[in-house]
Design an enzyme around this catalytic site. Structure first.
Site, PDB file in Angstrom:
ATOM      1  NE  ARG A 132      -3.093   0.061   3.272  1.00  0.00           N
ATOM      2  CZ  ARG A 132      -2.818   0.198   4.283  1.00  0.00           C
ATOM      3  NH1 ARG A 132      -2.144   1.272   4.927  1.00  0.00           N
ATOM      4  NH2 ARG A 132      -2.476  -0.934   5.117  1.00  0.00           N
ATOM      5  CE1 TYR A 156     -17.409  12.693 -14.279  1.00  0.00           C
ATOM      6  CE2 TYR A 156     -16.169  12.361 -12.477  1.00  0.00           C
ATOM      7  CZ  TYR A 156     -17.121  11.467 -13.577  1.00  0.00           C
ATOM      8  OH  TYR A 156     -17.283  10.686 -13.138  1.00  0.00           O
ATOM      9  CG  ASP A 189     -10.004  17.282 -13.430  1.00  0.00           C
ATOM     10  OD1 ASP A 189      -9.260  16.596 -14.394  1.00  0.00           O
ATOM     11  OD2 ASP A 189     -10.633  16.676 -13.134  1.00  0.00           O
ATOM     12  CE  LYS A 232     -13.151   9.947 -18.199  1.00  0.00           C
ATOM     13  NZ  LYS A 232     -13.192   9.225 -17.276  1.00  0.00           N
TER      14      LYS A 232
HETATM   15  C1  LIG Z   1     -12.905  15.901 -16.125  1.00  0.00           C
HETATM   16  C2  LIG Z   1     -12.977  14.851 -15.422  1.00  0.00           C
HETATM   17  N1  LIG Z   1     -12.244  14.508 -14.349  1.00  0.00           N
HETATM   18  C3  LIG Z   1     -12.581  13.494 -12.766  1.00  0.00           C
HETATM   19  C4  LIG Z   1     -13.108  12.369 -13.388  1.00  0.00           C
HETATM   20  C5  LIG Z   1     -13.116  10.890 -12.768  1.00  0.00           C
HETATM   21  O1  LIG Z   1     -12.385   9.845 -13.420  1.00  0.00           O
HETATM   22  P1  LIG Z   1     -12.552   8.384 -12.875  1.00  0.00           P
HETATM   23  O2  LIG Z   1     -13.410   7.883 -13.675  1.00  0.00           O
HETATM   24  O3  LIG Z   1     -11.083   7.961 -13.280  1.00  0.00           O
HETATM   25  O4  LIG Z   1     -13.054   8.427 -11.244  1.00  0.00           O
HETATM   26  C6  LIG Z   1     -13.516  11.687 -14.821  1.00  0.00           C
HETATM   27  C7  LIG Z   1     -14.602  11.171 -14.879  1.00  0.00           C
HETATM   28  O5  LIG Z   1     -14.818  10.846 -16.330  1.00  0.00           O
HETATM   29  C8  LIG Z   1     -13.486  13.266 -15.466  1.00  0.00           C
HETATM   30  O6  LIG Z   1     -13.927  13.632 -16.289  1.00  0.00           O
END
Ligand SMILES: Cc1ncc(COP(=O)(O)O)c(C=O)c1O
Length: 355
Positions: A46, A97, A168, A193
């Site tokens: 971990r 998001y 982000d 992504k």
């Molecule tokens: C801009 C953005 N940030 C964070 C996330 C969350 O990521 P995860 O699905 O890998 O938990 C997403 C998921 O679609 C996203 O589009």
């Protein structure tokens, strides 16, 4: 460790590899280990893993900071939000998001913090909202509204008010935007992504230049245990090797599609920030037409998520939690790396059928 003066495409290919010594493998192996022989730096599965470390070295080099990987993007988000002290204020885009907005709403409902949601295109409003905030969350472009923030201006005002600033950077990737070089404190990614790029991995990451913040986040990750799977980190690093080629091609396809989509009579609005591979379109005839479109194509696959080699799309309001300020007939397109003419023929024929 690659030379920091190297360009991003070279860093993507060369960073996170073993040293060039005879018989060393060119790639770090997948180290499956729950524990290690005592007395070293790792001790337990971990706390660290050589395969995560290879991915972290590569993404850290691309973003220009020190990277920590997480099980998912949302566990990286949660680990950062967990640092906000009891009762403090977080400023965030109302169209961030949806999972991030839902985490903020959940924390607010439990009395942990105050979430102040803003229109990130209105820099004045965002700056005014920062005055008593302890954390300013930016996502630029936003998902799926594709709004762009003035990161340098907001960063300056937020830090002057004593707040930490997070970006982000999932949509832009470090190839199109490097927020740490603009002075922000933390960058977060859904590596699920573009960074992985093949729709086969869930992974998250945080990158920072601040050694104290790095230490605090590493400690939180150790305690919470939101660590990546070893295979996932390895696959993400493999994906990262072609990030520059994939981003370049999907952006090229997206720009051409935007040009063609803008002329199609079934579409009332095309949203595109001018860079990246995500395009949002609004169907003039609303939700039913949008739903129909997502079931009429042969190549474009109806699926959530984005940033893979394959083109996919979805009507975002099919999710009940998506805010009402996102148009009902908005379809978010994740433009892949296929041949543009095949992508267009498939999409145009489905759009023509609607009209
Ligand atoms: C801009 C953005 N940030 C964070 C996330 C969350 O990521 P995860 O699905 O890998 O938990 C997403 C998921 O679609 C996203 O589009």
């Amino acid at each position: 460790m690659p030379d920091p003066s190297l360009r991003p495409a070279t860093i993507a290919v060369h960073s996170g590899r073993p040293d060039h010594v005879p018989d060393a493998p060119l790639n770090h192996p997948i180290t499956m280990a729950a524990t290690y022989v005592a007395g070293g730096d790792l001790e337990y599965g971990r706390y660290g893993n050589p395969t995560w470390a290879a991915f972290e070295e590569a993404l850290g080099a691309l973003e220009g900071g020190r990277c920590l990987s997480f099980a998912t993007g949302l566990s990286a988000v949660a680990t950062i939000l967990d640092l906000v002290a009891q009762g403090q204020t977080v400023v965030a885009p109302r169209h961030a998001y949806n999972g991030t907005v839902m985490q903020l709403a959940d924390l607010e409902a439990r009395g942990r913090l105050t979430a102040r949601l803003v229109d990130i295109t209105n820099t004045k409003e965002v700056i005014a909202a920062c005055a008593d905030a302890s954390l300013v969350w930016l996502e630029s472009p936003t998902n799926p509204a594709l709004e762009v923030a003035d990161i340098p201006a907001i960063r300056e005002a937020a830090q002057a008010a004593g707040a930490y600033v997070v970006v982000d950077n999932t949509f832009a990737t470090p190839l199109l935007q490097q927020p740490l070089s603009m002075g922000v404190d933390l960058v977060v990614h859904s590596a699920t992504k573009y960074l992985s790029g093949h729709a086969d991995v869930l992974l998250g990451a945080v990158v920072t230049r601040d050694d104290d913040l790095f230490g605090v986040l590493k400690n939180r990750r150790d305690l919470i245990g939101a660590v990546p799977g070893t295979l996932e980190a390895w696959l993400a690093l493999r994906g990262l090797r072609t990030l520059h080629l994939r981003v370049e091609r999907s952006q090229q396809n997206a720009k051409e599609l935007v040009r063609r989509l803008e002329e199609h009579p079934a579409i009332s609005e095309v949203r595109y920030p001018g860079f990246g591979g995500i395009v949002s379109i609004v169907l003039g005839e609303g939700a039913m037409a949008a739903d129909l479109l997502t079931h009429k194509t042969k190549l474009w696959v109806h699926a959530t998520s984005l940033g893979g080699v394959e083109s996919s799309f979805e009507r975002r309001r099919r999710w009940k939690t998506e805010p009402a300020t996102i148009p009902d007939g908005l379809v978010r397109l994740s433009v892949g790396i296929e041949d543009i003419e095949d992508l267009w023929a498939d999409l145009r024929s489905a759009l023509d059928d609607l009209h």
